[in-house]
Design an enzyme around this catalytic site. Structure first.
Site, PDB file in Angstrom:
ATOM      1  N   HIS A 192      59.103  24.809  86.573  1.00  0.00           N
ATOM      2  CA  HIS A 192      59.312  26.198  86.989  1.00  0.00           C
ATOM      3  C   HIS A 192      60.223  26.309  88.213  1.00  0.00           C
ATOM      4  O   HIS A 192      60.722  27.390  88.510  1.00  0.00           O
ATOM      5  CB  HIS A 192      57.970  26.905  87.246  1.00  0.00           C
TER       6      HIS A 192
ATOM      7  N   SER B 248      56.226  23.681  95.663  1.00  0.00           N
ATOM      8  CA  SER B 248      56.233  23.290  94.253  1.00  0.00           C
ATOM      9  C   SER B 248      57.197  22.137  94.002  1.00  0.00           C
ATOM     10  O   SER B 248      58.357  22.181  94.422  1.00  0.00           O
ATOM     11  CB  SER B 248      56.626  24.480  93.374  1.00  0.00           C
TER      12      SER B 248
ATOM     13  N   ASP C  85      54.869  21.255  82.966  1.00  0.00           N
ATOM     14  CA  ASP C  85      55.516  21.755  84.182  1.00  0.00           C
ATOM     15  C   ASP C  85      56.183  20.625  84.971  1.00  0.00           C
ATOM     16  O   ASP C  85      56.052  20.518  86.191  1.00  0.00           O
ATOM     17  CB  ASP C  85      54.515  22.494  85.082  1.00  0.00           C
TER      18      ASP C  85
END
Length: 377
Positions: A114, A222, A144
């Protein structure tokens, strides 16, 4: 007319005044220049600094962990190419930021899918301030995970040491390194709060087996590494649970056992190749069939795009709805299976080419067979 004797008292007063002013000025100069002057009453002025002494052992360990790992963590900036509707000019506009880490000596960088989703360009920044353009090697939205590769020739920092996640315990100390809110190279710490969590992923899928931690994870973290107290990689920081969008004490990381299984495939094939038995993985259809047949397990139906592994007997459904029953899978490697999702999770922990033990219900009898996993569609 006054005499000279009458002026002497005036001169004497002037000399005395000059001496007083000189003394006051000298005192001010001494004070401002830091020359030792008796401390004024009341304790006004700088206090003596108390010696720190040795850092605690856990502090030294945390500092060493950060300093040893920091160079292997990168800051990622992404941009997207858009066309101005009025001028028709093609522009590159900033899209987002995130973190990543060096995977190997070839310059591969691992991050979250993402972080780079929808981007046309990505740049990584190393701790020394140098920037490098990256290309996308491969991605697995279901996990992911994405892999980038630095395009320039350079000597990459050492890869982050690899750990394991299958033996993690709730309560273990963990450390997250990343670039929250674009702030360079930040360290946060916490513990493993829970294991085997699930979160909604891309295209309606679930990202499974996540590590839950209370280490502060904020936007920009992230893709950064989650480390254990030995400085080993145990996960990729992937998400937070927070109504405000900032850390609320619940963060999640993709476990390193998943990373170490998926990333080599992304580097080799550009995509994740799922291990498969060649079944049709349709959850709704399987539930309807299992309910109609009053059985618990996965009904063996051949995948339209592949073939069953040798040894499995498929069920067939005619146009009029009649069912000719084949095998029902009830367990894989000793773990019970009742739904397609459970079967998919078990297989996802394995690799193409692995041999698994499959327990079947065949014509009312329990049968055990070995099956070699093949590449799924």
């Amino acid at each position: 007319m006054s005499s000279g004797n009458e002026a002497r008292p005036q001169w004497g007063a002037r000399i005395w005044l000059v001496m007083v002013l000189f003394a006051i000025g000298s005192a001010l100069v001494l004070t401002l220049t830091g020359t030792a002057v008796a401390a004024p009453p009341g304790g006004i002025g700088p206090r003596a600094v108390t010696a720190r002494g040795e850092l605690a052992a856990d502090e030294k360990s945390t500092i060493a962990l950060f300093e040893h790992t920091r160079d292997s963590v990168v800051f990622i900036r992404t941009s997207a190419v858009v066309q101005d509707l009025w001028s028709r000019n093609v522009l590159s506009v900033p899209r987002g930021t995130g973190s990543g880490f060096i995977w190997d000596d070839a310059g591969h960088v691992v991050t979250n899918y993402h972080v780079i989703e929808g981007a046309s360009e990505a740049t990584v920044k190393l701790v020394d301030g140098s920037d490098y353009k990256c290309s996308l090697v491969g991605a697995s939205p279901a996990h992911d995970i994405a892999v980038l590769k630095i395009g320039s020739r350079y000597k990459p920092p050492p890869p982050v040491p690899l750990g394991a996640s299958h033996d993690l315990k709730v309560g273990q100390r963990v450390f997250a390194i990343g670039n929250p809110f674009g702030l360079d190279w930040t360290l946060t710490s916490g513990i493993v709060s829970a294991l085997n969590r699930s979160l909604p992923g891309e295209r309606g899928s679930l990202v499974e087996h996540l590590i839950q931690t209370d280490a502060a994870i904020n936007p920009g973290n992230s893709g950064g590494p989650l480390l254990d107290s030995a400085g080993r990689l145990i996960g990729i920081n992937t998400a937070i649970y927070s109504p405000s969008g900032t850390s609320a004490g619940i963060g999640f990381a993709v476990p390193v056992d998943t990373v170490n299984r998926v990333v080599p495939q992304l580097i080799r094939f550009g995509k994740y190749v799922r291990p498969s038995l060649g079944l049709r993985m349709d959850e709704d259809l399987n539930q309807r069939l299992a309910s109609a047949l009053e059985v618990r397990g996965v009904v063996v139906l051949r995948s339209p795009a592949g073939k069953l592994v040798p040894g499995l007997q498929e069920s067939t459904v005619t146009r009029d709805g009649s069912i000719f029953l084949g095998d029902i899978i009830t367990a894989v490697n000793g773990k019970s299976v009742e739904t397609i999702r459970q079967l998919a999770l078990l297989l996802d922990e394995l690799r193409v080419g692995d041999v698994v033990s499959v327990r079947l219900l065949r014509k009312g009898k329990s049968v055990v067979m070995d099956a070699r996993l093949q590449a799924g569609d």
